[in-house]
Design a protein around this motif. Sequence first.
Motif, mmCIF file in Angstrom:
data_model
loop_
_atom_site.group_PDB
_atom_site.id
_atom_site.type_symbol
_atom_site.label_atom_id
_atom_site.label_comp_id
_atom_site.label_asym_id
_atom_site.label_seq_id
_atom_site.Cartn_x
_atom_site.Cartn_y
_atom_site.Cartn_z
ATOM 1 N N GLU A 129 3.390 27.162 -26.421
ATOM 2 C CA GLU A 129 2.604 26.037 -25.905
ATOM 3 C C GLU A 129 1.114 26.255 -26.133
ATOM 4 O O GLU A 129 0.394 25.316 -26.480
ATOM 5 N N ALA A 130 0.633 27.495 -25.957
ATOM 6 C CA ALA A 130 -0.784 27.783 -26.192
ATOM 7 C C ALA A 130 -1.138 27.596 -27.662
ATOM 8 O O ALA A 130 -2.184 27.023 -27.990
ATOM 9 N N ILE A 131 -0.269 28.057 -28.542
ATOM 10 C CA ILE A 131 -0.522 27.907 -29.980
ATOM 11 C C ILE A 131 -0.526 26.443 -30.366
ATOM 12 O O ILE A 131 -1.437 25.961 -31.035
ATOM 13 N N LEU A 132 0.503 25.705 -29.931
ATOM 14 C CA LEU A 132 0.584 24.287 -30.286
ATOM 15 C C LEU A 132 -0.567 23.494 -29.676
ATOM 16 O O LEU A 132 -1.061 22.545 -30.285
ATOM 17 N N GLY A 133 -1.004 23.894 -28.496
ATOM 18 C CA GLY A 133 -2.131 23.213 -27.868
ATOM 19 C C GLY A 133 -3.428 23.415 -28.628
ATOM 20 O O GLY A 133 -4.334 22.583 -28.571
ATOM 21 N N ALA A 134 -3.526 24.527 -29.372
ATOM 22 C CA ALA A 134 -4.744 24.822 -30.131
ATOM 23 C C ALA A 134 -4.738 24.170 -31.519
ATOM 24 O O ALA A 134 -5.782 24.074 -32.153
ATOM 25 N N ARG A 175 10.429 32.615 -21.151
ATOM 26 C CA ARG A 175 9.305 31.918 -20.518
ATOM 27 C C ARG A 175 7.975 32.375 -21.122
ATOM 28 O O ARG A 175 7.080 31.568 -21.355
ATOM 29 N N ALA A 176 7.846 33.675 -21.395
ATOM 30 C CA ALA A 176 6.620 34.191 -22.008
ATOM 31 C C ALA A 176 6.464 33.661 -23.430
ATOM 32 O O ALA A 176 5.368 33.253 -23.836
ATOM 33 N N ILE A 177 7.560 33.625 -24.188
ATOM 34 C CA ILE A 177 7.515 33.083 -25.555
ATOM 35 C C ILE A 177 7.141 31.607 -25.512
ATOM 36 O O ILE A 177 6.320 31.139 -26.310
ATOM 37 N N ASN A 178 7.731 30.870 -24.587
ATOM 38 C CA ASN A 178 7.435 29.444 -24.461
ATOM 39 C C ASN A 178 5.959 29.222 -24.114
ATOM 40 O O ASN A 178 5.310 28.322 -24.655
ATOM 41 N N ALA A 179 5.414 30.036 -23.223
ATOM 42 C CA ALA A 179 3.997 29.904 -22.862
ATOM 43 C C ALA A 179 3.102 30.168 -24.072
ATOM 44 O O ALA A 179 2.113 29.462 -24.294
ATOM 45 N N ARG A 180 3.450 31.198 -24.882
ATOM 46 C CA ARG A 180 2.665 31.477 -26.093
ATOM 47 C C ARG A 180 2.769 30.317 -27.081
ATOM 48 O O ARG A 180 1.776 29.905 -27.674
#
Length: 169
Positions: free
Chosen positions: A72-77, A65-70
Motif C-alpha cells: 500500500e505504501a509503494i502503490l500510494g507513492a 499484513r506487513a507485506i500488504n502495508a508495504r
Amino acid sequence: VLTAQANPGFAQDAISHGAQDILVLDTLNPSMLERIVCYALERQRQAAVLHKTVSHLHRRDRELRAINARLEAILGAVPLAVVELDRQGVLCMVSRLPQFVPANTAIGTRLSDAMPIEAGARLQWHLHRAVLHHSPERFEIDSVWPDGRRGTWVVDLAPSNGPDGVVES
C-alpha cells in the motif's frame, strides 16, 4: 472424569465444565479403558498439531499484513492509477482511481460501469481479450475530465494467473 455415579445430569454438567470423558466405574473393562486412553492420547496429539498450526497461521497473518502495508505504501507513492480487476472487470484493489472515473466508485463494482459508455465498452473489450489470450493489452482511452477538459489515458492490462494457471485478475 472417573465416577461411581451413572447419572446423565452429572455427565452433562461435567462435560459443560470441560470434561472430555465420563468413566463410570461399574461399566469399565480393560478393553474399554485401553480404547479411552488411546483416544485421549490421540486428542492430545491433535491438540498439539492444532496449536502449532494456529501459531503458524497467526505468524503468516502478521507477515501478510506487513507485506500488504508495504505494498500500500509503494502503490500510494506511485503517481499513476493502479487498479486490479477480476476477470469480469470488477474492481478488487485500487491505489487511486483515474480522473475519468468518479471518486465514489467502490471496490466490488464493475469499473466499466463507472466510466463513460464508450470508454467502459473499450475497457471491457480489451479486458476480455487479455483474459482470453493470457496476454497483456495496451490501449488508449479518450475521456472528459470532471472539469470538462478532454484527456487521453494509456491503459496497460496485465493478466495475473492464479495457482491453477487460470487468469484471476
